[in-house]
Design a protein around this motif. Sequence first.
Motif, mmCIF file in Angstrom:
data_model
loop_
_atom_site.group_PDB
_atom_site.id
_atom_site.type_symbol
_atom_site.label_atom_id
_atom_site.label_comp_id
_atom_site.label_asym_id
_atom_site.label_seq_id
_atom_site.Cartn_x
_atom_site.Cartn_y
_atom_site.Cartn_z
ATOM 1 N N LYS A 95 -5.179 -5.267 3.088
ATOM 2 C CA LYS A 95 -6.220 -5.309 4.070
ATOM 3 C C LYS A 95 -7.480 -6.122 3.361
ATOM 4 O O LYS A 95 -7.521 -7.134 3.130
ATOM 5 N N TYR A 96 -8.510 -5.256 3.129
ATOM 6 C CA TYR A 96 -9.765 -5.839 2.632
ATOM 7 C C TYR A 96 -9.734 -6.623 1.527
ATOM 8 O O TYR A 96 -10.516 -7.728 1.256
ATOM 9 N N THR A 144 -8.853 2.343 1.513
ATOM 10 C CA THR A 144 -8.491 1.176 2.231
ATOM 11 C C THR A 144 -9.639 0.780 3.028
ATOM 12 O O THR A 144 -10.402 -0.429 2.878
ATOM 13 N N HIS A 151 -5.363 1.755 -2.714
ATOM 14 C CA HIS A 151 -5.821 0.732 -1.563
ATOM 15 C C HIS A 151 -4.562 0.007 -0.880
ATOM 16 O O HIS A 151 -3.552 -0.178 -1.821
ATOM 17 N N SER A 152 -4.149 -0.303 0.063
ATOM 18 C CA SER A 152 -3.354 -1.265 0.729
ATOM 19 C C SER A 152 -4.144 -2.546 0.543
ATOM 20 O O SER A 152 -5.098 -3.055 1.194
ATOM 21 N N VAL A 153 -3.824 -3.202 -0.740
ATOM 22 C CA VAL A 153 -4.506 -4.507 -0.986
ATOM 23 C C VAL A 153 -4.086 -5.492 0.107
ATOM 24 O O VAL A 153 -5.161 -6.730 0.394
ATOM 25 N N ASP A 180 -7.213 7.466 -0.353
ATOM 26 C CA ASP A 180 -6.942 6.297 0.207
ATOM 27 C C ASP A 180 -8.179 5.510 0.542
ATOM 28 O O ASP A 180 -8.805 6.014 1.481
ATOM 29 N N GLY A 211 0.881 -1.204 0.092
ATOM 30 C CA GLY A 211 -0.176 -0.284 0.029
ATOM 31 C C GLY A 211 0.971 1.322 0.046
ATOM 32 O O GLY A 211 0.458 2.223 -0.595
ATOM 33 N N GLU A 218 -8.233 10.346 3.217
ATOM 34 C CA GLU A 218 -8.878 8.923 3.379
ATOM 35 C C GLU A 218 -10.163 8.816 3.362
ATOM 36 O O GLU A 218 -10.818 9.905 3.786
ATOM 37 N N THR A 266 -13.193 0.354 0.909
ATOM 38 C CA THR A 266 -13.155 -0.608 -0.278
ATOM 39 C C THR A 266 -14.288 -0.033 -1.264
ATOM 40 O O THR A 266 -15.121 0.628 -0.981
ATOM 41 N N GLY A 289 -0.512 -3.560 -2.752
ATOM 42 C CA GLY A 289 -1.302 -2.231 -2.940
ATOM 43 C C GLY A 289 -1.732 -2.256 -4.423
ATOM 44 O O GLY A 289 -1.441 -3.045 -5.353
#
Length: 374
Positions: A190-191, A167, A186-188, A165, A68, A136, A170, A201
């Motif tokens: 995570k969700y 994240t 996104h920080s992939v 962002d 991410g 965010e 979603t 990411g």
Amino acid sequence: MASIHPKITPIYQTSVFKFQDLDELDQYYQEPNSRYLYSRNGNPNSDELADAVNALEGGAGAVATSSGMAAIFAAILAYCQAGDHVLCAADIYGGSAALLNTELSRMGVSVTYVPFEQLYDLGQHRQDNTRLLLAETISNPLLRVADLRRLAAHCHELGLKLVVDNTFATPLLTQPLALGADITLHSVTKYIAGHSDVTAGVAVAAEREVAARLKQIGVFYGLTLSPMESWLAVRGLKTLRLRIREHSHNALALAEMLNQHPAVRAVYYPGLPTHEQHALAAAQGGGLFSGMLSFKLTDDKEAVSEFMRRTTRFPFAPSLAGVDSSLSYPLGTSHRALTAEQQAALGITVGLIRLSVGIEPIEELMADLQQALS
């Protein structure tokens, strides 16, 4: 040999792809998307992930990255160069702030942090060299919700780009590009991947030219995601719709319980009617509010540690959004690098705990929190 038509994309665990002759090499350069050359430049698995998230976000193109943080880095560089200035919401992931403060400042990109209450009055912070605002959808860790349509319109009036962002929300809850944002990321980890076994990411652009620039940055800086991580993330993404529903339902039930508990001083969850942005979050998130919540105990380090020792279903693991519940401690992890004054201004105190609510049976999660708080 019989033709092979796998239902699931195979893992292309290769660093390089073969060419039969110079004609094929020429084809690669004349038609950039016709074939693959080297996995840093592109791989079927990382492209599959990028394309899938791009479709969910309604973008013009995306790049999958190694984390991410790499996605945030690529998004900022897509618009900025040495001598530029960026605005950043003060309510931001600590890693984002560390990147801006430490590394991008060394590259000649300066930053000004904007309090949440001033996000829709950016003129007082804008400079002639300001290029973008980084914010965010749902802030970490106090779950404040940005009005992205209003924010995008305000940024564009000032000639700024909006990078979001997404994240915590979603694309199943919120699609920032549809609300006017220029890049969503996104920080992939995570969700999107969802099972605490991937670090990845993705950055998605609203315009094709910016999407091409994101991919170029990924290639030149070596931000590319590996085939195996990409494959795992795509597999996780397939259940996102089911998972985010359960995450959200469980988090709302726990937020309501915690809000009534005598040991809890405050609860931060957009699904509660008392949340300052509840109506906005309900409209912008389609009636779901994600699986993240924070709450405050008394500002006593030992009380926090005792709670952590007593809980069995919320292990202390400084990440989030896996199918298994966990907790984190913002003051000592994600926002540790902030000054004491910055932490106090954001409301990040000794007693603040962040929960990542999983998809376990809600009765078990409730019982565990109740005994841990007793």
